[in-house]
Design an enzyme around this catalytic site. Structure first.
Site, PDB file in Angstrom:
ATOM      1  N   CYS A 259       3.142  -0.303 -10.778  1.00 42.87           N
ATOM      2  CA  CYS A 259       3.277  -0.111  -9.336  1.00 42.87           C
ATOM      3  C   CYS A 259       3.457   1.389  -9.083  1.00 42.87           C
ATOM      4  O   CYS A 259       3.103   2.210  -9.943  1.00 42.87           O
ATOM      5  CB  CYS A 259       4.438  -0.926  -8.768  1.00 42.87           C
TER       6      CYS A 259
ATOM      7  N   CYS B  74       9.878   4.976   4.655  1.00 46.09           N
ATOM      8  CA  CYS B  74       8.541   5.462   4.967  1.00 46.09           C
ATOM      9  C   CYS B  74       7.648   5.472   3.738  1.00 46.09           C
ATOM     10  O   CYS B  74       6.440   5.256   3.834  1.00 46.09           O
ATOM     11  CB  CYS B  74       8.628   6.874   5.559  1.00 46.09           C
TER      12      CYS B  74
END
Length: 560
Positions: A511, A325
């Site tokens: 990132c 998720c």
């Protein structure tokens, strides 16, 4: 003076009202209906109490003596009260049967009356079964939230919650068992507090450590039923193997993005109904040893009720690691719905009503509001764990060896314990969904060091390359960063070379967690090493990514 018409109106308002006959008759009928429903409920409750009383009277003296003897044995045995503590977290390591009265208390009848009154439900006997059951739930996240709420509300007597993770703000849109005040609290502890508020009559145990090959079998064996509400493949394989070895039923659910799925793995052994003169072993030379021949024949006739998780997914898929998720997102109500469906399956299995999902797998698509039911294949005769004759997983140690390559909790880095050492980088890279080579220390830089050297007041010329996907970059980004997603890095090397201004500007890859950026750094470094793009002088990975940026530099930056 008041006019005559106004006086009349006033008199009508203050004077006695006369009810029309038809309205009065309607109210009387409504009152009669309500009184009839109340009488019916009272009669039903009286009937239930009568049934309980009759059942209690039917108990003979021998059964009572057996129960007293059983209690005496429990008092004399220390094993039945053994409690194992690991990292400060305790759970019962023995299956101790609950002693409960055969008669429901008035509070229990009142609390569970609506499910007791179901004409096609499980009745008093089923409710007693729920109250005496011990359920193990792995995960108190999006799926576990609704699952745990309904298990507690329906009267499961003892629930054990296993979750090592802490509540984060990003959890709250779907993990409704937690609240904003619980951010930073362990999820199992937070969920247990919510369940005790909902139903203080049940027992709840918390385990705040990951499920591993070391504790899985002990935990599973101590419960009547196991429910998988986890979010990673390694835990699913460990849990499946433990359930097969302990002969327990596993209710499994998962959700990702806008979809979810549900099934039941009941791979317990059942005896073949064929008679003893079955000739399946007639072709085997047993060399006159009838005893060994009979044992071998009996073994080959044992069969599983259904397939296990490993039957359907025998090979661990490396790409499964990217399905989380935190990376792909999830629509809040989807895991909640799967958790509700799981709770129904638990109640059906325990009480014996309805048809369970052991032979089918349901897939749910929220965008089309559709359910698709698949018939599961029979048990794999050569399954590594549940095959009677070909299994290679005989213990949890065997399971550990096979499951080591799967993504799991041991690969998840605790941001609070982050260091800039190569060991920390190794942990990051281990959890990557791609084949990320561990970067040497000279190609990595911490968020704090990067900020001090390049993002402070001096602001040295450089290129900050954000390699996250576009939808994540649009959510939040550092100033002056340039977005080139990781999957486009190879084809845009020349563009990166231009951004570097023929090598005058170093490139820093960034990132969310420092995983995708490490792969981007490796790709660019390989291009430099091949001398095909000598316009790029240097490239570095910002270790830990934006999550580390929040911890080390700017706590006000969004963390997701």
């Amino acid at each position: 003076k008041m006019s005559t018409s106004m006086k009349c109106d006033a008199n009508e308002c203050n004077g006695p009202k006369t009810m029309r006959p038809e309205k009065k008759a309607k109210q009387e009928r409504t009152r009669e209906n309500i009184e009839a429903e109340i009488r019916e409920l009272k009669e039903r409750l009286a009937q239930l109490e009568s049934e309980l009383e009759n059942k209690k009277q039917k108990e003979d003296s021998s059964s009572l003596e057996q129960e007293r003897q059983h209690e005496k044995e429990n008092d004399n045995s220390t094993d039945n009260h053994n409690v194992t503590c690991t990292s400060g977290n305790c759970y019962s390591s023995s299956v101790e049967e609950k002693k409960s009265s055969t008669k429901l208390t008035p509070d229990q009848i009142s609390r569970y009356s609506r499910q007791l009154l179901l004409s096609d439900g499980f009745g008093v006997t089923g409710q007693q079964t729920l109250l005496q059951s011990k359920i193990l739930v792995i995960g108190a996240g999006g799926i576990g939230s609704t699952l745990l709420y309904y298990l507690a509300s329906c009267g499961i007597g003892h629930i054990t919650i296993v979750d090592f993770d802490d509540v984060e703000m990003s959890n709250l849109h779907r993990q409704i068992i937690h609240s904003q005040e619980k951010v930073g609290v362990n999820k199992a502890v937070s969920a247990a507090a919510s369940l005790q508020t909902l139903n203080p009559t049940i027992d709840v145990t918390t385990v705040t450590e990951p499920l591993t090959h070391e504790n899985a079998l002990e935990l599973v064996s101590a419960h009547d039923l196991v429910v998988d509400a986890c979010d990673n493949p390694r835990t699913r394989y460990i849990l499946n193997d433990a359930c097969v070895l302990a002969n327990k039923v596993l209710v499994s659910g998962s959700a990702m993005g806008t979809e979810g799925q549900l099934t039941v793995y009941d791979c317990r052994f059942e005896d073949d109904d064929d008679d003893d003169d079955d000739d399946t072993m007639d072709g085997i030379n047993h060399n006159g040893d009838d005893r060994k021949y009979a044992e071998k024949k009996k073994e080959t006739r044992r069969k599983r009720r259904g397939p296990c998780y490993r039957c359907l997914y025998p090979h661990i898929n490396a790409s499964e690691g990217c399905k989380s998720c935190s990376d792909n997102g999830v629509l809040g109500p989807v895991p909640g719905l799967i958790g509700i469906l799981q709770s129904v399956e638990v109640m059906k299995i325990l009480t014996g009503i309805g048809t369970t999902m052991d032979k089918r797998l349901i897939m749910y698509d929220s965008l089309s509001c559709s359910f698709f039911s698949l018939k599961k294949t029979p048990p794999n005769p050569k399954c590594a764990v549940c095959s009677p004759n070909f299994s290679t997983i005989k213990s949890m140690e065997d399971s550990q060896k096979i499951n080591a390559i799967a993504r799991g909790p041991n690969n998840i880095v605790n941001e609070k314990d982050r260091t800039s050492s190569s060991a920390s980088s190794s942990q990051h890279n281990a959890s990557s969904t791609m084949s990320v080579t561990n970067l040497p220390s000279n190609l990595q830089i911490s968020c704090k060091e990067y900020h001090e050297k390049y993002k402070s007041k001096n602001d040295k010329p450089h290129v900050l390359l954000d390699v996250r996907v576009k939808r994540q970059y649009e959510m939040c980004a550092l100033d002056n960063s340039i977005n080139i997603p990781l999957n486009e890095i190879k084809e845009k090397i020349e563009e990166i070379e231009k951004l570097s201004d023929r090598g005058t500007k170093p490139i820093f890859c960034l990132c969310r967690r420092g995983i995708a950026s490490a792969e981007a750094t490796r790709i660019i470094q390989d291009a430099i090493g091949a001398a095909s793009h000598d316009g790029i002088l240097s490239v570095y990975n910002i270790d830990g990514g934006l999550n580390a940026w929040v911890e080390e530099v700017d706590p006000s930056f969004p963390k997701y």
